[in-house]
Design a protein around this motif. Structure first.
Motif, short mmCIF file in Angstrom:
data_model
loop_
_atom_site.label_atom_id
_atom_site.label_comp_id
_atom_site.label_asym_id
_atom_site.label_seq_id
_atom_site.Cartn_x
_atom_site.Cartn_y
_atom_site.Cartn_z
N ILE A 503 -42.36 27.73 22.40
CA ILE A 503 -42.52 29.22 21.87
C ILE A 503 -41.89 29.15 20.92
O ILE A 503 -40.74 29.15 20.12
N PHE A 504 -42.63 30.91 20.70
CA PHE A 504 -42.31 31.22 18.99
C PHE A 504 -41.07 33.15 19.39
O PHE A 504 -42.07 33.95 20.32
N PHE A 505 -40.04 33.40 19.27
CA PHE A 505 -39.28 33.79 19.70
C PHE A 505 -39.33 35.48 18.53
O PHE A 505 -38.87 35.09 17.54
N LEU A 506 -39.27 36.71 19.05
CA LEU A 506 -39.03 38.13 18.23
C LEU A 506 -37.97 38.17 17.28
O LEU A 506 -37.09 37.54 17.98
N GLY A 507 -38.03 37.98 15.73
CA GLY A 507 -37.17 38.07 15.36
C GLY A 507 -36.95 36.91 14.89
O GLY A 507 -35.98 35.88 13.51
#
Length: 998
Positions: A503-507
């Motif tokens: 998963i890639f998260f915002l920020g």
């Protein structure tokens, strides 16, 4: 950087950090001068960031430089053992903790002499919440004439901002305060570079120290710099130089994926009070921050598990009446019709906030039940939306919080990890993000659990800002943008770091590094976003600085992370070791070593035999928080280690500090204390050589060392090694432990093979832990003669107490191999109840059994409270109880898995009120009260129990046998009483003193 209060004056402290492409290299230079007319000891300490590796250390004494170098651990030990046996000083540093670390060096400074310390450490800055953050700990310990910090930032892309925050203690999340504004000078050199300077004068240092609460010790806080860089529209940046590449990936113009969040929250008894209040505060804010397209579940666990059901507006209970088949519970859970996933609406959030803290039986800790139910809810929700369009396919995640150890259901952490990972398989795996709350949670277990289930773990410190810590963590995972991210490179790329991310998260940011001699290493990046599959391409750029050390750092760190959860660790260890040695990184598998050169070396050093200064002993401490110094509060012995050092001295001792990496599930705890690492002069032969200061974590069993010492007396008594642990491996550790006592610990009594084996066994054969427990054990036994002397069972009042209570080890072990200690009142008349004599009786039974019988790995204690009255409880003197519980928690060589109290549940509150002030939280969670024998049968089979419970053990015969053994072994107890501590010979600060019992 931190220094303890001392006489030598720190003339100056300069901290210089250079950041090139997110890779920070920090050099700390401290000059210390002794203005007195006699030698004085000073201490140089640095609190390191969590992910930093030390790469260089040197010390300059009167113009002569002594430089450290990195070696593999075993080789390092051999080097300085040989150095010491040859008559030369040496120092040795190991790193075994991945949490906050503290580097410490103590040295004697000659009159009018100056010493310069230089330490370099390196770290890769992590992007979180849209920024990079550099934290520098500044703890000089005094007001300085010259204190200067300088941070240089060089990036290949333009900087969007650079700012400094208010100074902070590091112990809690704090808002910017005007009085703590560092008034740092920030200079933008060009679009890609900046310089930050912090140079407080003495008056400013005093002002900051007062605001930070460290008035008497000068400035003691954290200097923080934050910045970020401009992003490529597709978020990619590949840097190339000299055959190495680093790929930074942080796309931004993407819509957030809808997510299904399952909150699995600990509501056990240990959470009662402040912790649960802080959790509820945090949940109020987190629930408000859920996105409108999200779904959520709230799962609570204590003895049983409950799930919030929106339709009923109550919690559905899940009862596990016996040890279930966790891998096949779907049909059972389906029949319960547990609540559906709750859509995020204003009304639903209000209802969730109102009911989230609804009444719950805050009992034990059923971690396995909570996680299995949470995974069931994930699977059920995903199946419901499986046939629908992609936009409604939710990203599943479990946010799991606990403050203690599992003691209901599956109690072994590794078994929980194995079962949860097996259940959580397939294309719709849920990422599990674990939060360890407070000092009693098993951080290593949670780290491993999350690492094997697509997530990561964080520690929530038990402080005033715990609610803010929880909210801060949630922000990092609240906005998933991509899933199943995969980097694809050309065939010429080699030695590449991790390329798959769940998963890639915002920020945030992904960083991949590798080797490639071509001009375009990347093919493309594949991922899934809200609109389906997407590919990213990135342009290349030439780096102005070398990328090799960044690649090496990232590779070593990832290899060590993978090693923690790998089945076969050898290959990963070998790769990490080779790189760590090549690039001089101090890691968990390498050590920092210094050997003072010999007289005939080509360089002009003074002879070791004529040099008067103490050589230094660097070592690490494990701290509870990145900025917290290690204190003398109790830490667990399970992973307790001591970084040793060899030293040469004519003056004051070199001080070493032990540390603990994690808490174990045993009942007792050993402490984290400083040691003066040298043997008593009386134990050495008289020679013209200098006295050697021996490090406390080394085994000096080689022939050279044996010849160094005079012949020691043999142990007073010996019952031989316990049969269960007689393999050569453990025999060697037994010899090492005995040799450690005989040669380096003159204050301790000598022990026999059986005792050495016992201490090692209860400490999982961790030698350093066993050393801590041995010292605590004999010290407490010496300080408490009321329990450990006068143990002749033929004399009153001990003689009468043998018929007041039955205290015995039951002959049968549980199917899991646990031994059972059974205690029951035989004479229920309170007038015949002598509390001190009963406690003495209990220790005698344990001591005799543990020295002579085959040992179990863990023990269950069953207390039959039938006949116990308030008149009995009135005889529980507080001072006596405190002393004995101190011994039980710190020193008794026995691992207790659980304490089961039967047949008098009405007194549970009174008993807990008596003992709770004196025992650790995780021990409270191990105490169970049952009125029904059937509750006990979950953990103890009927056949193991006494006849009066329906079992097969004839307790009357067992009691008579035990009494006979106590009479027959009076000599054993008399000899054991002679094993006392001689404090006049102790060379280190006393671990436990009489003041601990006041």
């Amino acid at each position: 950087m931190e220094s303890t209060e001392m006489s030598p004056k720190i003339n100056s402290m300069h901290i210089e950090t250079t950041i090139n492409n997110r890779f920070a290299k920090t050099l700390i230079t401290s000059k210390v001068k002794n203005t007195k007319n006699k030698a004085e000891e000073t201490t140089f300490s640095v609190i390191l960031p969590e992910n930093a590796f030390i790469s260089e250390f040197e010390m300059e004494i009167d113009g002569k430089i002594y430089k450290a170098y990195v070696k593999e651990k075993e080789e390092a030990k051999t080097i300085y053992t040989q150095a010491v046996s040859s008559g030369f000083g040496a120092a040795h540093v190991e790193l075994n903790a991945r949490d906050s670390k503290k580097f410490t060096v103590s040295v004697n400074i000659e009159p009018s002499s100056e010493t310069i310390f230089r330490l370099t450490y390196e770290e890769l800055l992590q992007r979180q919440n849209g920024q990079y953050e550099l934290i520098i700990n500044v703890h000089p310990g005094q007001i300085l004439d010259d204190l200067r910090l300088e941070v240089k930032i060089n990036e290949t892309r333009p900087l969007t901002f650079v700012k400094t925050l208010s100074l902070r203690t590091g112990n809690e999340i704090s808002e910017d305060k005007p009085e703590l504004d560092p008034c740092a000078q920030t200079e933008i050199l060009n679009p890609n570079s900046a310089k930050v300077k912090f140079n407080p004068d003495k008056e400013q240092q005093k002002k900051y120290a007062e605001a930070l609460g460290s008035k008497d010790k000068g400035l003691a806080g954290q200097f923080v710099v934050q910045y970020d860089v401009e992003r490529d529209p597709k978020g990619g940046e590949v840097l190339l130089r000299d055959g190495y590449f680093v790929h930074f990936f942080a796309p931004s113009d993407l819509k957030t994926l809808p997510k299904h969040v399952v909150f699995v929250l600990d509501h056990s008894g240990s959470m009662m009070g402040r912790k649960i209040e802080q959790l509820m505060q945090a949940m109020d804010k987190i629930l408000s921050d859920l996105n409108p397209e999200d779904l959520f579940h709230i799962v609570r666990f204590s003895d049983n598990v409950s799930v919030w059901n929106l339709a009923k507006n109550k919690f559905d209970e899940v009862y596990f009446t016996q040890q279930p088949d966790y891998e096949n519970l779907d049909s059972f859970l389906t029949k319960l019709e547990l609540g559906e996933a709750t859509p995020v609406t204003e009304d639903n959030i209000k209802k969730a906030k109102k009911i989230k803290g609804d009444n719950v039986n805050m009992g034990s800790t059923n971690i396995s039940g909570g996680l299995v139910v949470g995974l069931f809810l994930v699977r059920r929700t995903l199946e419901k939306f499986y046939e629908k369009n992609f936009a409604t396919k939710y990203q599943p995640m479990i946010i799991f919080l606990t403050d203690g150890l599992p003691n209901v259901g599956i109690s072994h952490p590794d078994q929980i990890t194995k079962i949860v990972t097996k259940i959580n398989q397939g294309t719709n795996r849920a990422a599990i993000y674990s939060l360890s709350f407070g000092e009693d949670a098993d951080k290593n277990f949670l780290k491993k659990l999350s690492a094997q289930n697509l997530g990561f773990s964080r520690h929530i410190y038990e402080a005033a800002d715990a609610s803010l810590q929880l909210q801060s963590f949630y922000r990092t995972v609240s906005s998933p943008l991509l899933r199943d991210v995969r980097f694809k490179y050309v065939d010429e790329v080699s030695d590449v770091t991790r390329i798959d991310f769940p998963i890639f998260f915002l920020g945030s940011e992904f960083i991949v590094a590798g080797r490639c001699w071509g001009t375009r290493p990347l093919r493309h990046i594949e991922a899934f976003c809200l609109n389906g599959c997407v590919e990213f391409e990135t342009q290349n750029a030439e780096s102005d600085t070398s990328l090799e050390r960044l690649w090496a750092y990232l590779t070593v760190k990832q290899l060590l992370d993978e090693r923690e959860t790998a089945e076969n660790r050898n290959e990963l260890t070998k790769k990490a070791l080779n790189l760590a040695l090549k690039y001089s990184f101090v890691t968990s598998i390498t050590s920092l070593v210094v050997v003072k050169p010999q007289q005939n070396d080509s360089t002009d050093y003074e002879s070791a035999a004529t040099t008067r200064q103490n050589f230094y002993a660097p070592n690490y401490q494990h701290c509870s928080a990145p900025s917290r110094a290690c204190n003398n509060s109790f830490a667990s012995p399970a992973m307790g280690m001591t970084f040793g050092a060899m030293a040469q001295s004519y003056s004051s001792p070199i001080k070493l500090s032990s540390y603990s990496t994690s808490r174990s599930d045993r009942l007792y705890s050993a402490s984290c204390f400083q040691y003066a690492a040298f043997g008593s002069p009386n134990t050495f032969q008289t020679t013209n050589k200098p006295l050697f200061n021996f490090g406390i974590n080394e085994a000096f069993s080689g022939s050279n060392n044996k010849n160094t010492f005079q012949t020691m007396n043999k142990p007073l008594f010996n019952f031989g090694i316990n049969e269960a642990f007689s393999d050569s491996n453990n025999k060697e550790k037994i010899e090492i432990l005995i040799n450690w006592i005989n040669t380096t610990q003159p204050h301790l009594p000598q022990i026999n093979d059986s005792q050495a084996n016992l201490f090692l066994h209860c400490c999982d054969f961790n030698e350093e832990t066993a050393k801590n427990v041995i010292d605590s054990c004999f010290t407490i036994r010496t300080l408490c003669p009321e329990f450990f002397t006068g143990r002749d069972v033929s004399k009153s009042p001990l003689k009468e107490s043998l018929d007041v209570a039955l205290i015995t080890f039951l002959p049968e072990k549980t199917p899991h191999g646990e031994g059972i200690i059974f205690v029951k009142l035989l004479d229920q008349n309170p007038d015949n109840f002598d509390f001190v004599a009963i406690l003495k009786y209990f220790d005698m039974v344990c001591s005799l059994y543990l020295n002579k019988e085959k040992l179990a790995q863990e023990y269950l204690v069953i207390l039959d409270l039938d006949g116990l009255t308030k008149n009995h409880l009135n005889k529980f003197e507080t001072s006596v109880l405190k002393k004995f519980l101190c011994y039980v928690q710190q020193a008794i060589p026995l691992k207790v898995k659980g304490i089961y109290c039967l047949n008098n549940k009405s007194f549970c509150d009174d008993i807990m009120a008596l003992i709770k002030p004196f025992i650790r939280t995780e021990i409270v969670s191990k105490v169970y009260f049952h009125n029904d024998i059937n509750d006990l049968l979950i953990n103890v089979p009927m056949k193991c129990l006494p006849e009066e419970y329906g079992g097969s053990v004839k307790c009357k015969l067992l009691h008579e046998k035990n009494k006979k053994q106590l009479y027959e072994n009076i000599l054993f107890f008399k000899e054991e009483e002679k094993q006392v501590v001689d404090e006049s010979k102790r060379v280190a600060p006393q671990k436990v003193t009489k003041y601990d019992f006041n």
